[in-house]
Write an enzyme that holds these catalytic residues in place. Structure first.
Site, short mmCIF file in Angstrom:
data_model
loop_
_atom_site.label_atom_id
_atom_site.label_comp_id
_atom_site.label_asym_id
_atom_site.label_seq_id
_atom_site.Cartn_x
_atom_site.Cartn_y
_atom_site.Cartn_z
CB CYS A 12 22.52 -47.77 54.47
SG CYS A 12 21.64 -48.79 53.29
CG HIS B 216 20.27 -44.32 51.36
ND1 HIS B 216 20.74 -44.59 50.10
CD2 HIS B 216 20.27 -45.51 52.03
CE1 HIS B 216 21.03 -45.89 50.00
NE2 HIS B 216 20.76 -46.46 51.16
#
Ligand code: NAP
Length: 353
Positions: free
Chosen positions: A151, A244
């Site tokens: 990710c 993130h």
């Protein structure tokens, strides 16, 4: 575009990424969920009874009624399978399904760096999918495994690739602030994460330092050649639910002004955008002005969670330029990335069953 929907299954359907798959596929124009697979802990039970649903979107009723199958016998009705298995299970189960003719789109790290497995971000290296025929010949499979990236890697490459195309990227320094959902469900105990920042394992840093070099590298005649880019990563888990954040410094091979960099991000349109694939974000990279953006709560759903958001673009005292980026980890960073890869292959007519 499709005459009838393609049946698809999800392996690891009860987990954090598995639930994202369900949410993104429930009303998909080309795909229809027919199989849900998980461990023997969940097998044999109605999905709605066994899952601890953690998403804001409601659990789709037609999926709640499906029975969960066990994954370890390698049996599924759908030929196309999205895998959200932990790496150890993916190592054994994904090849079992591929050997039985299934097309595996995997989120796990287990097969990403294999020399015959494409590691694909649809905008960046769709040509790496040509490796599939070599993989099948070498392993004697009718099916295949295609991976999408970690990710953190996915959004890092989402921002680096436009710069690499325009100026060449030579060196990258990245410090990450990664969301709790990246550790799966239930993930890190709340008493460890609240009021805290938890440094990540070296394994995560190694993925972020190596995967971009495979993805942005060349492919020719059954061989990947890694891009000549030096990357150093410092990874941390923070008490954010989804999204993130990454603080990035880059050294470029050709000089660029701030306007050149913004133009490279904003003019970045690749195959998924040109083909108008159902999950393609357009723009793929969202540029924000102002020193206080991006922020996870405000910006993670850009492009329905499929875009990479950049901001705070400014000169760097160590390398050439620095910026912050943000991306949704379980949408573009996991399930959505897999689905976009599958959409491209479906568009090419390569998922016929
Ligand atoms: P998770 O929440 O822990 O879910 C794991 C899933 O795998 C569950 O459905 C579980 O089923 C199933 N499973 C576990 N052992 C199994 C077995 N022996 N046989 C069959 N199924 C089994 O993990 P996650 O966060 O969704 O992550 C899934 C994968 O995606 C991992 O490889 C992860 O590294 C990767 N990934 C995650 C993210 C993210 O942001 N979370 C991003 C990119 C990639 P039961 O409920 O029956 O145990």
């Amino acid at each position: 575009m499709m005459e009838s929907k393609i049946p698809v299954g999800i392996i690891g359907a009860t987990g954090a990424v598995g639930q994202r798959f369900i949410s993104l596929l429930a009303n998909h124009p080309w795909f229809e969920i027919t199989d849900l697979l998980a461990s023997e802990r969940s097998a044999g039970r109605r999905y709605g009874d066994v899952v601890k649903w953690i998403l804001d979107d409601p659990l789709p009723a037609q999926v709640a009624d499906l029975a969960v199958r066990r994954a370890d016998d390698g049996e599924a009705d759908a030929r196309v399978l999205f895998s959200a298995l932990p790496a150890a299970e993916a190592r054994t189960l994904e090849p079992l399904f591929a050997s039985k003719g299934h097309f595996i789109f995997s989120n796990a790290s287990a097969w990403r760096m294999e020399e015959d497995v494409p590691l694909v971000i649809t905008e960046v290296n769709p040509n790496h999918l040509d490796m599939i025929s070599h993989q099948q010949a070498r392993r004697g499979w009718d099916g295949f495994i295609v991976c999408n990236a970690n990710c953190t890697t996915t959004h890092l490459v989402g921002a680096l690739h436009p710069l690499h195309l325009a100026f060449g990227v030579e060196k990258v320094f990245v410090a990450t602030l990664q969301a709790a959902s990246g550790a799966g469900y239930p993930g890190i105990p709340s008493m460890d994460l609240i009021d805290n920042v938890v440094p990540h394992s070296y394994g995560e840093e190694q993925k972020v330092e190596t995967e971009p070099r495979k993805i942005m590298g060349a492919y020719k005649d059954g061989r990947f050649q890694f891009a000549d880019i030096l990357i150093t990563a410092h990874c941390h888990r923070v008490p954010v639910l989804d999204g993130h954040t990454e603080a990035v410094s880059v050294a470029l091979r050709q000089s660029a002004t701030r306007e050149d960099i913004i133009d490279a991000f904003q003019s970045y349109r690749q195959l998924p955008q040109e083909l108008n694939l159902p999950s393609a974000p357009d723009p793929a990279v969202v540029v924000l002005e102002g020193m206080h953006r991006p922020q996870p709560r405000l910006d993670r759903m850009a492009g329905k969670g499929m875009a990479t958001v950049v901001g705070r673009i400014r000169p760097c005292n160590l390398l050439d330029w620095r910026f912050s980026l943000l991306g949704h980890n379980t949408i573009r960073g996991a399930a959505g990335g897999s689905i976009l890869n599958a959409e491209l292959m479906a568009y090419w007519g390569k998922l016929a069953t």
